[in-house]
Design a protein around this motif. Structure first.
Motif, mmCIF file in Angstrom:
data_model
loop_
_atom_site.group_PDB
_atom_site.id
_atom_site.type_symbol
_atom_site.label_atom_id
_atom_site.label_comp_id
_atom_site.label_asym_id
_atom_site.label_seq_id
_atom_site.Cartn_x
_atom_site.Cartn_y
_atom_site.Cartn_z
ATOM 1 N N VAL A 25 0.683 -1.331 0.101
ATOM 2 C CA VAL A 25 -0.038 0.006 0.029
ATOM 3 C C VAL A 25 0.838 1.309 -0.135
ATOM 4 O O VAL A 25 1.872 1.215 0.673
ATOM 5 N N VAL A 26 0.449 2.286 -0.661
ATOM 6 C CA VAL A 26 0.956 3.745 -0.675
ATOM 7 C C VAL A 26 0.000 4.500 0.097
ATOM 8 O O VAL A 26 -1.270 4.493 0.005
ATOM 9 N N VAL A 27 0.397 5.375 0.942
ATOM 10 C CA VAL A 27 -0.036 6.153 1.994
ATOM 11 C C VAL A 27 0.245 7.612 1.395
ATOM 12 O O VAL A 27 1.594 8.045 1.555
ATOM 13 N N ARG A 29 -2.661 -0.262 -4.293
ATOM 14 C CA ARG A 29 -3.498 0.366 -3.490
ATOM 15 C C ARG A 29 -3.049 1.560 -2.740
ATOM 16 O O ARG A 29 -1.816 1.716 -2.462
ATOM 17 N N VAL A 30 -3.971 2.579 -2.459
ATOM 18 C CA VAL A 30 -3.455 3.873 -1.800
ATOM 19 C C VAL A 30 -4.570 4.259 -0.981
ATOM 20 O O VAL A 30 -5.773 4.048 -0.872
ATOM 21 N N VAL A 31 -4.119 4.887 -0.035
ATOM 22 C CA VAL A 31 -4.728 5.331 1.240
ATOM 23 C C VAL A 31 -4.404 7.183 1.355
ATOM 24 O O VAL A 31 -3.470 7.100 1.438
ATOM 25 N N SER A 65 -8.213 3.209 -1.197
ATOM 26 C CA SER A 65 -8.780 2.030 -0.315
ATOM 27 C C SER A 65 -9.708 2.725 0.768
ATOM 28 O O SER A 65 -10.369 2.103 1.263
ATOM 29 N N ALA A 66 -9.087 3.930 1.252
ATOM 30 C CA ALA A 66 -9.704 4.675 2.457
ATOM 31 C C ALA A 66 -9.282 6.078 2.301
ATOM 32 O O ALA A 66 -8.381 6.347 1.571
ATOM 33 N N VAL A 67 -10.161 6.871 2.921
ATOM 34 C CA VAL A 67 -9.708 8.336 2.929
ATOM 35 C C VAL A 67 -9.965 8.618 4.415
ATOM 36 O O VAL A 67 -10.992 8.407 5.020
#
Length: 362
Positions: free
Chosen positions: A89-91, A114-116, A152-154
């Motif tokens: 995942v990348v944030v 995927r990114v958050v 995938s989420a904020v």
């Protein structure tokens, strides 16, 4: 804490809004099953929550100067060196330019990782981090190279907003003000968290109806056609939300000139924008001819000038607007020196402290 769901045919996620919600990041990462994370942050280390897994922290800078393909390439090179895989995942942690650049890098790396998003500015919380649009600029204009890549989420942690200078808050209010004309209730005077939640809810419902910007989603660009041109023409001295605010006033005047709305509704555009303390005049230094040329590069324009405009059925995309009408409305707009448009907040324009330029593993 508020939770706004965004449900698409093949993807779903929640936008969490409230104080301290960034503490949810380890749970999000664990739910995704990631073993590694890359956090790209334009904010101090202390602002970045633990991910719960092996993490590479990369520095970023908010602002248009780094919103380029070169930045995306540099990020992807770091992903390779760290050994990031498609299961990781990348944030992002920063403002709207950071969420845009990091989102595009995540979309392109291994054809999608995927990114958050942890948006830290008001503009990013109410708009940029929501809906999956990612893009960078070209010399010819704003956001001309991009992709759709849903997060995938904020996590919209409103504690971040307490650190913002006044002008940066106003930047976000430019997006909130335009919501008044695309389907939101009157948000003036509501607590900030309620304004954020209402803006996010409106955008989520529009994105659910039109993820790929082929129809109703065009109304989210209300005020943006002229707004993007103003940003470019002023060398980005006028910030995005400020430019959108002026573009919103212009959109009301253009809708009036086309007979789509009456004088009272035209005046309401200026009243709403002014109520948030935002500029309503064109920079005196802006060249109308240059603005027209830049607006022709707008992504909505196919065969001519196109604008999201108010009308009897509400906001909608209006294509092939005659150039002479647009030019006339531009000429009739009030004008003020650029320094005066941003002078309200000029003493308070320092950006929050950024992460040191080196990378670090935590």
């Amino acid at each position: 804490m508020a939770s706004v769901p965004l449900r698409l045919t093949d993807h779903a996620y929640d936008v969490l809004i409230g104080p301290g919600v960034r503490a949810s990041l380890p749970d999000v990462v664990r739910r995704l099953g990631a073993r590694r994370a890359v956090v790209v942050s334009a904010r101090p280390r202390a602002w970045v929550p633990d991910t719960g897994v092996e993490t590479l922290l990369l520095a970023a800078r908010d602002g248009e100067r780094d919103k380029t393909l070169a930045t995306v390439e540099a990020l992807c090179a770091e992903f390779v060196r760290f050994g990031l895989t498609r299961s990781d995942v990348v944030v992002s942690c920063g403002g709207g330019t950071t969420t845009d650049v990091v989102g595009l890098a995540a979309a392109l790396y291994h054809r999608g990782v995927r990114v958050v998003h942890l948006p830290t500015s008001l503009l990013a919380q109410v708009d940029a981090s929501i809906g999956g649009k990612t893009a960078v600029n070209l010399p010819a204009g704003k956001n001309l190279v991009g992709a759709y890549w849903q997060p995938s989420a904020v996590l919209c942690d409103t504690d971040y907003l307490t650190t913002l200078p006044r002008r940066e808050l106003l930047n976000g209010f430019g997006e909130i003000a335009r919501c008044h004309f695309i389907g939101a209730a009157d948000l003036r005077g509501l607590p900030l968290v309620d304004q954020i939640t209402a803006s996010v809810t409106l955008k989520a419902r529009i994105v659910e109806a039109d993820e790929r910007d082929t129809g109703v989603r065009h109304i989210l660009n209300y005020g943006h056609t002229l707004g993007h041109a103003l940003e470019k023409e002023t060398g980005y001295a006028l910030r995005h939300g400020e430019a959108v605010a002026v573009g919103t006033v212009f959109a009301g005047r253009l809708a009036g000139a086309l007979g789509r709305i009456g004088p009272a509704r035209v005046a309401e555009h200026q009243d709403v924008v002014e109520s948030y303390g935002l500029p309503v005049a064109l920079p005196a230094e802006a060249d109308p001819g240059a603005l027209l040329r830049l607006m022709r590069h707008d992504k909505k324009a196919v065969t001519g000038l196109a604008f999201a405009l108010d009308g009897p059925k509400g906001a909608e995309l209006v294509s092939d607007v005659r150039q002479d009408v647009v030019a006339h409305v531009l000429d009739e707009m009030p004008r003020a020196p650029l320094a005066a448009l941003i002078g309200d907040t000029a003493p308070d324009t320092a950006a929050p402290e950024t992460v040191a330029p080196e990378t670090a593993r935590t």
